[in-house]
Write an enzyme that holds these catalytic residues in place. Sequence first.
Site, PDB file in Angstrom:
ATOM      1  N   GLU A  64      36.636  37.895  54.493  1.00 38.12           N
ATOM      2  CA  GLU A  64      36.486  39.355  54.427  1.00 38.12           C
ATOM      3  C   GLU A  64      36.034  40.001  55.742  1.00 38.12           C
ATOM      4  OE1 GLU A  64      34.012  40.034  50.979  1.00 38.12           O
ATOM      5  OE2 GLU A  64      35.254  38.772  49.720  1.00 38.12           O
ATOM      6  N   ASN A  86      40.390  34.376  54.685  1.00 40.72           N
ATOM      7  CA  ASN A  86      40.437  34.821  53.289  1.00 40.72           C
ATOM      8  C   ASN A  86      40.032  36.294  53.217  1.00 40.72           C
ATOM      9  OD1 ASN A  86      40.775  33.974  50.498  1.00 40.72           O
ATOM     10  ND2 ASN A  86      38.548  34.134  50.253  1.00 40.72           N
ATOM     11  N   HIS A 102      41.550  39.800  42.974  1.00 39.35           N
ATOM     12  CA  HIS A 102      40.687  40.387  41.937  1.00 39.35           C
ATOM     13  C   HIS A 102      41.388  41.646  41.413  1.00 39.35           C
ATOM     14  CE1 HIS A 102      37.386  37.676  42.608  1.00 39.35           C
ATOM     15  NE2 HIS A 102      37.432  37.912  43.905  1.00 39.35           N
ATOM     16  N   GLU A 123      41.098  33.702  44.331  1.00 37.75           N
ATOM     17  CA  GLU A 123      40.012  34.133  43.428  1.00 37.75           C
ATOM     18  C   GLU A 123      40.540  34.981  42.270  1.00 37.75           C
ATOM     19  OE1 GLU A 123      36.741  35.952  45.561  1.00 37.75           O
ATOM     20  OE2 GLU A 123      36.928  34.572  47.257  1.00 37.75           O
ATOM     21  N   ASP A 162      41.293  36.956  39.094  1.00 38.28           N
ATOM     22  CA  ASP A 162      40.763  37.340  37.786  1.00 38.28           C
ATOM     23  C   ASP A 162      41.219  38.758  37.463  1.00 38.28           C
ATOM     24  OD1 ASP A 162      38.993  38.825  39.365  1.00 38.28           O
ATOM     25  OD2 ASP A 162      37.190  37.748  38.749  1.00 38.28           O
TER      26      ASP A 162
END
Length: 336
Positions: free
Chosen positions: A150, A191, A227, A255, A257
Amino acid sequence: MAVLLVVGGLRQAKEERGPGAVALPGMLDERAGDRLIGTAVDDGALQREPGYREVLARQFSTLTPENAMKWAVLEPERGRVEWGGADRLVAFAEEHDQEVRGHPLVWFGQLPGWVEALPEPEVQQVMREHIRQVVERYRGRVRTWDVVNEPFEDDGSRRRSIFQRGMGDGWVEDAFRTARTADPDAKLYLNEIGAEAPGPKSDALYALARDLRARGVPIDGVGFQGHFNLEGMPRGFRQNVERFAALGLDVAITEADVALEMPASEGELRAQAAVFRGVVEVCRAVPRCRSLTFWGFTDRHSWIPATQPGRGAATLLDEELRPKPAFRSVLRALGR
Ligand code: G3I
């Protein structure tokens, strides 16, 4: 009264050990091909919940520590390093023939206070020491690292983290070079969160990845966190991932979800299943998509309720480890 106390005690013990694993209608991971299926791992559940461990061992081929390798967890005070959770995760993965995605080496989040307070001229040396210390400990055992996590704001500018303030733009390159030296065989990733859609953040990430490649900086891949919520996947996600792959880089969804408003209705659970299916399809459509990792596999252990009040139910299994529509749709999308 005495009987009641005993019953209460039993119930509490059961809660701590979590629900038992139920038979699931298929295997997410079949250890076939080279596209890995993974999950973030909650260290508390790993220690205390046999049902959680059973699903973890059977369903996934790559594990990411959700928090156990974050700097604040590893080294809360300068020089006092606590490897417990990280060692546990790596040992579990080895025991079950799974890969580990180390996460994250350099991130603005979950930093110990002493790092945040460093005088700027010291930042480079401390960052390098941290990378060396962690990567060398797990050399040959952690296959992939999120080296830099990030680095950008949503508008595509560099985040004013302690690393950015102390070292300027060059900190990213410095981190990758240091990691490569510490383990020449590990796969090294950049990432990012919220860079799935084309836009300023994704463009900045692309320009950075292209520049690192062009100058021979040792980067192997780019991770898209994934996300999402019921707004669905942003348009252009696949094309965006493809342009990074076209740079000669591996890509991964790291990641995934899908957060829901609580309580979630049956219809929302079905809509969630469709979003998850789309995520799988993106990874399957891009040959260089090496892994698809979910940010947790049970609603019992998910970061969403604590950080997005009123939302939850973001994973594939419910709190009792029972499959949700999302689990079945991911199975189907994987061709299982
Ligand atoms: O460990 C302490 C515990 O001692 C204390 O009692 C408890 C009280 O709240 O807090 C515990 O730490 C929490 C930690 O999770 C472990 O549960 C932190 O407060 C909490 O902030 C932390 O949240 C994590 C979050 O990163 C921090 O930014 C989430 O679990 C984790 O899922 C999340 O993961 C990040 C990825 O690393 C990077 N991408 C975004 C993603 C979601 O934010």
